[in-house]
Motif scaffolding. Structure first.
Motif, PDB file in Angstrom:
ATOM      1  N   ARG A   1       0.639  -1.217  -0.096  1.00  0.00           N
ATOM      2  CA  ARG A   1      -0.134  -0.220  -0.137  1.00  0.00           C
ATOM      3  C   ARG A   1       0.692   1.107  -0.266  1.00  0.00           C
ATOM      4  O   ARG A   1       0.770   2.085  -0.515  1.00  0.00           O
ATOM      5  N   GLU A   2       2.053   0.823   0.433  1.00  0.00           N
ATOM      6  CA  GLU A   2       2.832   2.341   0.380  1.00  0.00           C
ATOM      7  C   GLU A   2       3.494   2.241  -0.726  1.00  0.00           C
ATOM      8  O   GLU A   2       3.648   3.961  -0.787  1.00  0.00           O
ATOM      9  N   LEU A   3       4.483   1.628  -0.800  1.00  0.00           N
ATOM     10  CA  LEU A   3       4.936   1.856  -2.610  1.00  0.00           C
ATOM     11  C   LEU A   3       3.965   2.525  -3.545  1.00  0.00           C
ATOM     12  O   LEU A   3       3.828   2.815  -4.380  1.00  0.00           O
ATOM     13  N   VAL A   4       2.633   1.875  -3.631  1.00  0.00           N
ATOM     14  CA  VAL A   4       1.351   2.415  -4.288  1.00  0.00           C
ATOM     15  C   VAL A   4       1.486   3.728  -4.301  1.00  0.00           C
ATOM     16  O   VAL A   4       1.264   4.353  -5.232  1.00  0.00           O
ATOM     17  N   ALA A   5       0.871   3.788  -3.079  1.00  0.00           N
ATOM     18  CA  ALA A   5       1.118   5.080  -2.690  1.00  0.00           C
ATOM     19  C   ALA A   5       2.046   6.220  -2.911  1.00  0.00           C
ATOM     20  O   ALA A   5       2.185   7.706  -3.474  1.00  0.00           O
ATOM     21  N   ASP A   6       3.610   5.741  -3.330  1.00  0.00           N
ATOM     22  CA  ASP A   6       4.432   6.569  -3.363  1.00  0.00           C
ATOM     23  C   ASP A   6       4.673   6.823  -4.818  1.00  0.00           C
ATOM     24  O   ASP A   6       5.046   7.535  -4.875  1.00  0.00           O
ATOM     25  N   LEU A   7       4.287   5.108  -5.703  1.00  0.00           N
ATOM     26  CA  LEU A   7       3.761   5.625  -6.932  1.00  0.00           C
ATOM     27  C   LEU A   7       2.816   6.541  -7.853  1.00  0.00           C
ATOM     28  O   LEU A   7       3.496   7.410  -8.382  1.00  0.00           O
ATOM     29  N   ARG A   8       2.207   7.024  -6.605  1.00  0.00           N
ATOM     30  CA  ARG A   8       1.055   7.788  -7.399  1.00  0.00           C
ATOM     31  C   ARG A   8       1.928   9.123  -7.253  1.00  0.00           C
ATOM     32  O   ARG A   8       1.412   9.702  -8.115  1.00  0.00           O
ATOM     33  N   GLY A   9       2.032   9.103  -5.846  1.00  0.00           N
ATOM     34  CA  GLY A   9       2.860  10.346  -5.630  1.00  0.00           C
ATOM     35  C   GLY A   9       3.994  10.928  -7.129  1.00  0.00           C
ATOM     36  O   GLY A   9       4.180  12.277  -7.705  1.00  0.00           O
ATOM     37  N   LEU A  10       4.414  10.122  -7.080  1.00  0.00           N
ATOM     38  CA  LEU A  10       6.305  10.143  -8.277  1.00  0.00           C
ATOM     39  C   LEU A  10       5.508  10.614 -10.077  1.00  0.00           C
ATOM     40  O   LEU A  10       5.750  11.395  -9.944  1.00  0.00           O
TER      41      LEU A  10
END
Length: 79
Positions: free
Chosen positions: A39-48
């Motif tokens: 979930r944290e990785l997906v959130a980071d990828l969305r921000g990126l």
């Protein structure tokens, strides 16, 4: 034949239950540790992705940014 089939089905059910019980710890670890990280990785990828989209939009509007960079802001009063 029916008794043998019922015994085979019962044995298969017991085997499946034992297999599921054996994977319970792995499943709990996956849901407790791995899923929050995903979930944290997906959130980071969305921000990126959003940041990259902003860069692409700016470069599409002004391709010279790639060579010259951003222009300096105009000096304010007293500068």
């Amino acid at each position: 034949a029916f008794d043998r089939m019922a015994g085979a089905v019962g044995g298969a059910g017991a085997s499946a239950g034992a297999t599921l019980e054996g994977t319970r710890a792995d499943l709990e670890r996956f849901t407790g540790e791995t899923l929050p990280e995903v979930r944290e990785l997906v959130a980071d990828l969305r921000g990126l992705t959003a940041s990259l989209q902003r860069v692409v939009d700016k470069v599409e509007r002004n391709p010279s940014l790639l060579l010259l960079g951003r222009s300096l802001p105009k000096p304010g009063p007293g500068e």
